[in-house]
Design a protein around this motif. Structure first.
Motif, PDB file in Angstrom:
ATOM      1  N   ALA B 348       0.834  -1.202   0.000  1.00 17.57           N
ATOM      2  CA  ALA B 348       0.000   0.000   0.000  1.00 17.57           C
ATOM      3  C   ALA B 348       0.866   1.247   0.000  1.00 17.57           C
ATOM      4  CB  ALA B 348      -0.930  -0.012   1.210  1.00 17.57           C
ATOM      5  N   MET B 349       1.932   1.235   0.825  1.00 18.01           N
ATOM      6  CA  MET B 349       2.806   2.409   0.856  1.00 18.01           C
ATOM      7  C   MET B 349       3.576   2.521  -0.455  1.00 18.01           C
ATOM      8  SD  MET B 349       3.835   1.948   4.815  1.00 18.01           S
ATOM      9  CE  MET B 349       5.178   3.075   4.916  1.00 18.01           C
ATOM     10  N   GLY B 350       3.980   1.392  -1.001  1.00 11.00           N
ATOM     11  CA  GLY B 350       4.637   1.404  -2.307  1.00 11.00           C
ATOM     12  C   GLY B 350       3.708   2.006  -3.351  1.00 11.00           C
ATOM     13  N   PHE B 351       2.432   1.642  -3.262  1.00  7.45           N
ATOM     14  CA  PHE B 351       1.422   2.186  -4.177  1.00  7.45           C
ATOM     15  C   PHE B 351       1.418   3.707  -4.111  1.00  7.45           C
ATOM     16  CE2 PHE B 351      -2.719   4.003  -4.899  1.00  7.45           C
ATOM     17  CZ  PHE B 351      -3.263   3.306  -5.964  1.00  7.45           C
ATOM     18  N   ILE B 352       1.337   4.249  -2.883  1.00 12.12           N
ATOM     19  CA  ILE B 352       1.248   5.705  -2.761  1.00 12.12           C
ATOM     20  C   ILE B 352       2.481   6.354  -3.397  1.00 12.12           C
ATOM     21  CG2 ILE B 352       1.155   7.630  -1.136  1.00 12.12           C
ATOM     22  CD1 ILE B 352      -0.429   5.854   0.726  1.00 12.12           C
ATOM     23  N   PHE B 353       3.653   5.761  -3.151  1.00 15.84           N
ATOM     24  CA  PHE B 353       4.898   6.320  -3.688  1.00 15.84           C
ATOM     25  C   PHE B 353       4.889   6.325  -5.220  1.00 15.84           C
ATOM     26  CE2 PHE B 353       9.269   5.761  -5.176  1.00 15.84           C
ATOM     27  CZ  PHE B 353       9.868   6.882  -4.617  1.00 15.84           C
ATOM     28  N   VAL B 354       4.683   5.151  -5.810  1.00 11.90           N
ATOM     29  CA  VAL B 354       4.786   5.098  -7.275  1.00 11.90           C
ATOM     30  C   VAL B 354       3.594   5.767  -7.945  1.00 11.90           C
ATOM     31  CG1 VAL B 354       6.278   3.081  -7.437  1.00 11.90           C
ATOM     32  CG2 VAL B 354       3.820   2.773  -7.380  1.00 11.90           C
ATOM     33  N   PHE B 355       2.432   5.662  -7.306  1.00 14.16           N
ATOM     34  CA  PHE B 355       1.261   6.270  -7.938  1.00 14.16           C
ATOM     35  C   PHE B 355       1.397   7.784  -7.985  1.00 14.16           C
ATOM     36  CE2 PHE B 355      -3.041   7.831  -8.285  1.00 14.16           C
ATOM     37  CZ  PHE B 355      -3.469   7.091  -9.362  1.00 14.16           C
ATOM     38  N   THR B 356       2.012   8.351  -6.974  1.00 21.09           N
ATOM     39  CA  THR B 356       2.218   9.797  -6.987  1.00 21.09           C
ATOM     40  C   THR B 356       3.113  10.190  -8.165  1.00 21.09           C
ATOM     41  OG1 THR B 356       2.008   9.786  -4.610  1.00 21.09           O
ATOM     42  CG2 THR B 356       2.951  11.751  -5.592  1.00 21.09           C
ATOM     43  N   ILE B 357       4.186   9.421  -8.372  1.00 18.74           N
ATOM     44  CA  ILE B 357       5.048   9.714  -9.527  1.00 18.74           C
ATOM     45  C   ILE B 357       4.245   9.566 -10.817  1.00 18.74           C
ATOM     46  CG2 ILE B 357       7.094   8.967 -10.812  1.00 18.74           C
ATOM     47  CD1 ILE B 357       8.304   8.098  -8.172  1.00 18.74           C
ATOM     48  N   GLY B 358       3.474   8.482 -10.913  1.00 16.12           N
ATOM     49  CA  GLY B 358       2.659   8.271 -12.113  1.00 16.12           C
ATOM     50  C   GLY B 358       1.653   9.390 -12.308  1.00 16.12           C
ATOM     51  N   GLY B 359       1.047   9.830 -11.222  1.00 15.13           N
ATOM     52  CA  GLY B 359       0.018  10.869 -11.312  1.00 15.13           C
ATOM     53  C   GLY B 359       0.600  12.200 -11.727  1.00 15.13           C
ATOM     54  N   VAL B 360       1.748  12.574 -11.121  1.00 14.17           N
ATOM     55  CA  VAL B 360       2.325  13.875 -11.430  1.00 14.17           C
ATOM     56  C   VAL B 360       2.834  13.914 -12.873  1.00 14.17           C
ATOM     57  CG1 VAL B 360       4.180  15.459 -10.843  1.00 14.17           C
ATOM     58  CG2 VAL B 360       2.820  14.413  -9.039  1.00 14.17           C
ATOM     59  N   THR B 361       3.435  12.799 -13.336  1.00 15.43           N
ATOM     60  CA  THR B 361       3.848  12.797 -14.742  1.00 15.43           C
ATOM     61  C   THR B 361       2.622  12.819 -15.651  1.00 15.43           C
ATOM     62  OG1 THR B 361       4.021  10.397 -14.642  1.00 15.43           O
ATOM     63  CG2 THR B 361       6.059  11.642 -14.408  1.00 15.43           C
ATOM     64  N   GLY B 362       1.500  12.327 -15.139  1.00 16.66           N
ATOM     65  CA  GLY B 362       0.249  12.406 -15.898  1.00 16.66           C
ATOM     66  C   GLY B 362      -0.153  13.846 -16.143  1.00 16.66           C
ATOM     67  N   ILE B 363       0.026  14.687 -15.129  1.00 21.37           N
ATOM     68  CA  ILE B 363      -0.292  16.106 -15.306  1.00 21.37           C
ATOM     69  C   ILE B 363       0.628  16.727 -16.361  1.00 21.37           C
ATOM     70  CG2 ILE B 363      -0.330  18.354 -14.138  1.00 21.37           C
ATOM     71  CD1 ILE B 363      -2.605  16.618 -13.269  1.00 21.37           C
ATOM     72  N   MET B 364       1.900  16.289 -16.351  1.00 25.94           N
ATOM     73  CA  MET B 364       2.818  16.794 -17.385  1.00 25.94           C
ATOM     74  C   MET B 364       2.302  16.427 -18.775  1.00 25.94           C
ATOM     75  SD  MET B 364       6.362  15.678 -15.556  1.00 25.94           S
ATOM     76  CE  MET B 364       7.533  16.250 -16.770  1.00 25.94           C
ATOM     77  N   LEU B 365       1.842  15.176 -18.915  1.00 23.64           N
ATOM     78  CA  LEU B 365       1.367  14.732 -20.223  1.00 23.64           C
ATOM     79  C   LEU B 365       0.049  15.388 -20.597  1.00 23.64           C
ATOM     80  CD1 LEU B 365       2.241  10.960 -19.974  1.00 23.64           C
ATOM     81  CD2 LEU B 365       3.273  12.627 -21.497  1.00 23.64           C
ATOM     82  N   ALA B 366      -0.731  15.776 -19.592  1.00 18.02           N
ATOM     83  CA  ALA B 366      -2.017  16.397 -19.882  1.00 18.02           C
ATOM     84  C   ALA B 366      -1.840  17.785 -20.459  1.00 18.02           C
ATOM     85  CB  ALA B 366      -2.851  16.481 -18.607  1.00 18.02           C
ATOM     86  N   THR B 367      -0.693  18.410 -20.205  1.00 19.93           N
ATOM     87  CA  THR B 367      -0.431  19.739 -20.745  1.00 19.93           C
ATOM     88  C   THR B 367      -0.159  19.594 -22.238  1.00 19.93           C
ATOM     89  OG1 THR B 367       0.718  20.038 -18.666  1.00 19.93           O
ATOM     90  CG2 THR B 367       0.892  21.813 -20.271  1.00 19.93           C
ATOM     91  N   ALA B 368      -1.083  20.107 -23.047  1.00 20.06           N
ATOM     92  CA  ALA B 368      -1.026  19.823 -24.485  1.00 20.06           C
ATOM     93  C   ALA B 368       0.328  20.171 -25.082  1.00 20.06           C
ATOM     94  CB  ALA B 368      -2.139  20.572 -25.202  1.00 20.06           C
ATOM     95  N   GLY B 369       0.899  21.305 -24.680  1.00 22.05           N
ATOM     96  CA  GLY B 369       2.164  21.731 -25.266  1.00 22.05           C
ATOM     97  C   GLY B 369       3.278  20.738 -24.967  1.00 22.05           C
ATOM     98  N   MET B 370       3.332  20.259 -23.721  1.00 18.28           N
ATOM     99  CA  MET B 370       4.382  19.311 -23.373  1.00 18.28           C
ATOM    100  C   MET B 370       4.147  17.958 -24.020  1.00 18.28           C
ATOM    101  SD  MET B 370       4.955  20.187 -19.406  1.00 18.28           S
ATOM    102  CE  MET B 370       6.429  19.260 -19.051  1.00 18.28           C
ATOM    103  N   ASP B 371       2.885  17.620 -24.178  1.00 19.02           N
ATOM    104  CA  ASP B 371       2.584  16.302 -24.744  1.00 19.02           C
ATOM    105  C   ASP B 371       3.100  16.186 -26.172  1.00 19.02           C
ATOM    106  OD1 ASP B 371       1.112  13.692 -24.413  1.00 19.02           O
ATOM    107  OD2 ASP B 371       0.192  14.458 -26.246  1.00 19.02           O
ATOM    108  N   VAL B 372       3.136  17.315 -26.881  1.00 19.04           N
ATOM    109  CA  VAL B 372       3.642  17.247 -28.256  1.00 19.04           C
ATOM    110  C   VAL B 372       5.061  16.685 -28.240  1.00 19.04           C
ATOM    111  CG1 VAL B 372       4.263  18.619 -30.275  1.00 19.04           C
ATOM    112  CG2 VAL B 372       2.155  19.098 -29.032  1.00 19.04           C
ATOM    113  N   HIS B 373       5.837  17.091 -27.233  1.00 21.34           N
ATOM    114  CA  HIS B 373       7.195  16.550 -27.110  1.00 21.34           C
ATOM    115  C   HIS B 373       7.193  15.098 -26.615  1.00 21.34           C
ATOM    116  CE1 HIS B 373      11.469  16.350 -26.397  1.00 21.34           C
ATOM    117  NE2 HIS B 373      11.254  16.014 -25.138  1.00 21.34           N
ATOM    118  N   PHE B 374       6.380  14.820 -25.596  1.00 15.80           N
ATOM    119  CA  PHE B 374       6.448  13.506 -24.954  1.00 15.80           C
ATOM    120  C   PHE B 374       5.650  12.435 -25.689  1.00 15.80           C
ATOM    121  CE2 PHE B 374       7.187  15.965 -20.889  1.00 15.80           C
ATOM    122  CZ  PHE B 374       8.524  15.602 -20.805  1.00 15.80           C
TER     123      PHE B 374
END
Lengths: 104, 526, 212
Positions: B348-374
């Motif tokens: 469960a704690m591992g989940f919180i750790f990795v999911f946070t990384i996954g979630g925050v990079t998700g916000i990066m990808l949601a930004t249309a301008g950055m997504d063009v690069h990624f």
């Protein structure tokens, strides 16, 4: 659902009335269409046809499908499907219409 | 009700008694066996992919084989492992018990769901007979129209598995609405049930659109109807709209049950009432609702209009809000709790750790301008593995250990279980963290080859995949060793408060001696 | 008349009413999936209509609104008889219920016959979907119109056939005395399904046959 409630039984006469209403609306939708040219709605023709169809759909849902006498939950469940459908159509049209005409 | 020592496992004997069972617990066991088998096959495909990418150029397979491995890994893991995974196994087993019911609302339909999953899986895998499929799990047109004929089997299989998913969702919704025991109001149901409820809503609302999409694709293949074919006036981007209207909500079908599991684990092993029950419950519903307006973020570079891109980019950010609400509430639950670091809690704690990384990079990808690069780089691959593997599979492992004593009636070796966590957690980060860097440096996804500059990070990533494999093998050993050791489990080994722990391990055929009645919330620790 | 069996509810429900309400909710949820499946396809057609109005107009020329209107009336009438079937079974008039359902079945059959006539006349003129289109009409993208036409009406027709199968099954069960005034869940469930099939046609008729 512990309380016992009587299930509503719609009368024979109501059944017939509902059917007549549906037939009348069908005739109306045919008469208003460009096949007869009685009224020219132009581009709004699609909208008029959809409105009449929705009225017919509402009658079928309310009486034949018994939704008028059904619980709130079943009404919410069934009507939610139309909500999500509208959502789908809205976003797809948002993309496609602004793609064809970027100034929109 | 039956002799002493009788339970759902030994109350009937023989293979037939399992194949025609209507008991939700036995059906859950059927799912355990099938999903773990699929997971094994999908995992082998993943190891093959990583092995090929160990160094540039063709090493262990050619490009065509690689493409098939990639497609099968994706399709199996998505449609046969993580979509049915937690809901079909743990939802089936514990949803009725947690709300004090004797079974799900429609037991026959429940069994039918399992058969549909099996049938769909067989139809999908039969595509191997036609040169396999090399489109990736998304079956994008025009690849899927022009490529191997195996696409027909694969998509029909996915369609059938989709029906299985719909029926499970439908069953769960009615069960939750109608079969709660006295006193079990919607404010008293465990958070896992709330998560399953939200998941089921998505399953029922989104999957039919996938169904029609795949049918149209099959028609496209068989008859050339041209709805998605520009040569005949069709629109391939329309296919992507259809596909992602389902498949974006589908990623929440995968993650929401996992979040429900985490809520159960965190509160149990912190010995503390969950912080913000209402907020977590409603954030599940909020995620389900928001999931329907964000699908366009998969299509930023596929010719979607700019206006739609901007709107979808903004809406996608909204997903961050309910997700963050959950994360903060879990952390707040642990704060000043008496945390015991059992293996499930580690996951469960591992989940919180990795999911946070996954979630925050998700916000990066949601930004249309950055997504063009990624877009379509390994950054995306790393992101969704952080969410899907780090999220769903971590929760699945946590759930397997947490409910093992209840489901099978035995205890497992805690040390082995912890060891599996160590390997999976470290291996996972070693595998996927380098992929963020690779992606940011421009390595495209789905190719079987790469330029030599990317070699080192790819090697690290491949070695990480071996660590994960060792971790899962240890996990399997833990499970099997538990069966061999036969150390009887008490009714409530973890001191948990939800209803499933009030009955014997393993439960009897009808779950409860008499219909239970509750008067308070599910987590009244302190 | 054969004997009426008393219905015993399944062990995990509190009462027969509890079972009835739960089953009906299940049917409604299933209808949600049907609406979304048909709706998504219809949406594809609407987009086609909006983006290529000329093609849609050229395609609709080939459809006979008289056939469409006739089929609409047939389906509406079948909805009435379906609803009456439920009405009679709830009054324990099993013969009348069976006659009503039989009429519904007949309407389904008539509908499919008309559909068959429409299909064969189109196919004989080479008006086939997409790549198989062989008609001489060279309106841009006209084959796409027929792709939508066949997908929409074909999926609907398939549902009519499934519905007919379900009605036949219900009629047999009524004959065996499974349904009556204290238990009519199956009849009502099939009824809701049949009305949904009607509901879809209510939209298909004007959108395919009438609007220009």
């Amino acid at each position: 659902m512990s309380e016992h409630h009587e299930h509503h039984l719609m009368s024979f006469k109501t059944h017939i009335n509902v059917f007549v209403a549906l037939i009348v609306l069908t005739v109306v939708t045919v008469l208003l269409s460009s096949k007869f040219g009685l009224v020219d709605f132009g581009k709004a023709g699609l909208l008029v046809a959809l409105l009449i169809a929705t009225a017919k759909a509402a009658i079928v849902m309310g009486w034949f499908m018994h939704l008028k006498y059904d619980g709130m939950m079943n009404r919410v469940i069934f009507l939610s499907s139309f909500f999500f459908l509208v959502l789908f159509i809205f976003f797809c049209l948002l993309d496609i219409l602004t793609r064809i005409n970027p100034r929109l | 009700m039956g002799a002493a020592g009788e339970n759902y496992i030994n109350c009937a004997k023989g293979l037939k008694s399992w194949l025609i069972t209507l008991d939700h617990k036995r059906i859950a066991i059927l799912y355990v066996i099938s999903v773990l088998t699929f997971f094994f096959v999908g995992g082998i495909a993943a190891l093959g992919i990583r092995l090929e990418l160990f160094s540039p150029g063709p090493d262990v397979m050619n490009a065509d084989t690689y493409n098939q491995f990639m497609t099968f890994h994706g399709a199996i893991m998505v449609f046969m492992v993580i979509i049915p995974g937690i809901p079909a196994i743990f939802g089936n087993f514990f949803l009725p018990i947690m709300i004090g019911a004797k079974d799900v609302a429609f037991p026959r339909l429940n069994l039918l769901s399992w058969y549909l999953l099996m049938f769909g899986a067989i139809v999908s895998i039969s595509s191997l007979l036609f040169n396999g499929v090399d489109t990736g799990w998304t079956f994008y047109t025009p690849y899927s129209i022009k490529g191997s004929a195996g696409v027909i089997n694969m998509t029909l299989g996915a369609f059938i598995m989709g029906m299985s998913s719909v029926l499970t969702g439908l069953n769960f919704i009615v069960t939750i609405h109608k079969l709660r025991c006295p006193g079990m109001t919607m404010k008293n149901i465990p958070l896992f049930v709330w998560a399953l409820y939200s998941t089921a809503i998505i399953q029922v609302l989104a999957t039919p659109v996938l169904g029609i999409t795949l049918l149209l694709l099959v028609a496209e293949r068989v008859m050339g109807i041209g709805i998605f074919d520009p040569a005949l006036g069709g629109d391939p981007v329309l296919y992507q709209h259809f596909f992602w209207f389902y498949s974006h909500p589908a990623v929440y079908i995968m993650i929401l049950p996992a979040m429900g599991v985490i809520s159960e684990l965190i509160t149990t092993y912190s010995k503390k009432t969950i912080f913000g029950y209402t907020a977590i419950a409603y954030s599940s519903l909020a995620i389900a609702a928001v999931s329907f307006f964000v699908w366009g973020h998969h299509m930023f570079v596929s010719g979607q209009s700019e206006v739609a891109g901007i709107v979808f980019s903004f809406l996608t950010m909204l997903v961050g809000v309910p997700t963050a609400i959950k994360t903060f509430n879990w952390v707040a639950t642990m704060y000043k709790g008496s945390v015991t670091l059992k293996s499930s809690m580690l996951f469960a704690m591992g989940f919180i750790f990795v999911f946070t990384i996954g979630g925050v990079t998700g916000i990066m990808l949601a930004t249309a301008g950055m997504d063009v690069h990624f877009h379509d780089t390994y950054f995306v691959v790393a992101h969704f593995h952080y969410v899907m593997v780090g999220g769903t599979l971590f929760a699945l492992m946590g759930a397997i250990y947490h409910w093992y004593p209840k489901m099978y009636g035995y205890m497992y070796n805690e040390l082995l279980a912890k060891l599996s966590f160590v390997f999976i957690f470290i291996g996972f980060n070693v595998t996927f963290f380098p992929q963020f860097i690779l992606g940011a440096n421009g390595m495209p996804r789905r190719y079987f080859d790469y330029i030599p500059e990317y070699t080192e990070l790819n090697r690290i990533s491949t070695m990480g995949s071996w660590l994960i494999a060792i971790g899962f093998v240890i996990g399997l050993v833990t499970i099997i060793q538990g069966f061999i050791r036969k150390e009887k489990a008490p009714a409530n080994p973890w001191g948990s408060k939800t209803l499933e722990w009030t009955i014997q391990s393993p439960p009897t055929h009808h779950n409860f001696e008499s219909t239970p009645s509750v008067s308070g919330g599910p987590y009244e620790y302190r | 008349m054969s004997t009426v069996k008393t219905h015993k509810h399944a062990f995990h429900f509190d009462s027969a009413d509890h079972e009835y309400e739960s089953s009906k909710q299940g049917v409604w949820l299933f209808m949600v999936t049907e609406v979304l499946m048909f709706g998504a396809l219809l949406m594809g057609y609407m987009i086609f209509k909006v983006t290529m109005p000329e093609t849609a107009r050229a395609g609709a020329e080939y459809l006979s609104w008289q056939f469409g209107a006739f089929n609409t009336v047939v389906l509406l009438f079948s909805s009435l008889t379906m609803a009456l079937g439920i009405y009679y079974i709830r009054l324990d008039k099993r013969k009348a219920a069976q006659i009503s359902l039989g009429l519904t079945l007949l309407c389904g059959l008539i509908f499919m016959c008309v559909k068959y006539i429409e299909y064969t006349s189109k196919i004989s003129h080479g008006l086939l979907p997409g790549a198989m289109f062989t008609n001489a009409n060279e309106t841009v993208n006209l084959p796409l119109y027929f792709s939508f036409y066949y997908c929409l009406t074909g999926l609907h027709g398939l549902h009519v056939l499934i519905g007919m199968g379900l009605i036949a099954w219900i009629m047999i069960r009524i004959g065996k005395g499974h349904y009556g005034s204290n238990h009519w869940t199956g009849v009502e469930g099939v009824g809701i399904f049949w009305h949904l099939v009607d509901l879809v046609w209510i939209y298909l008729f004007p959108l395919l046959y009438l609007v220009e």
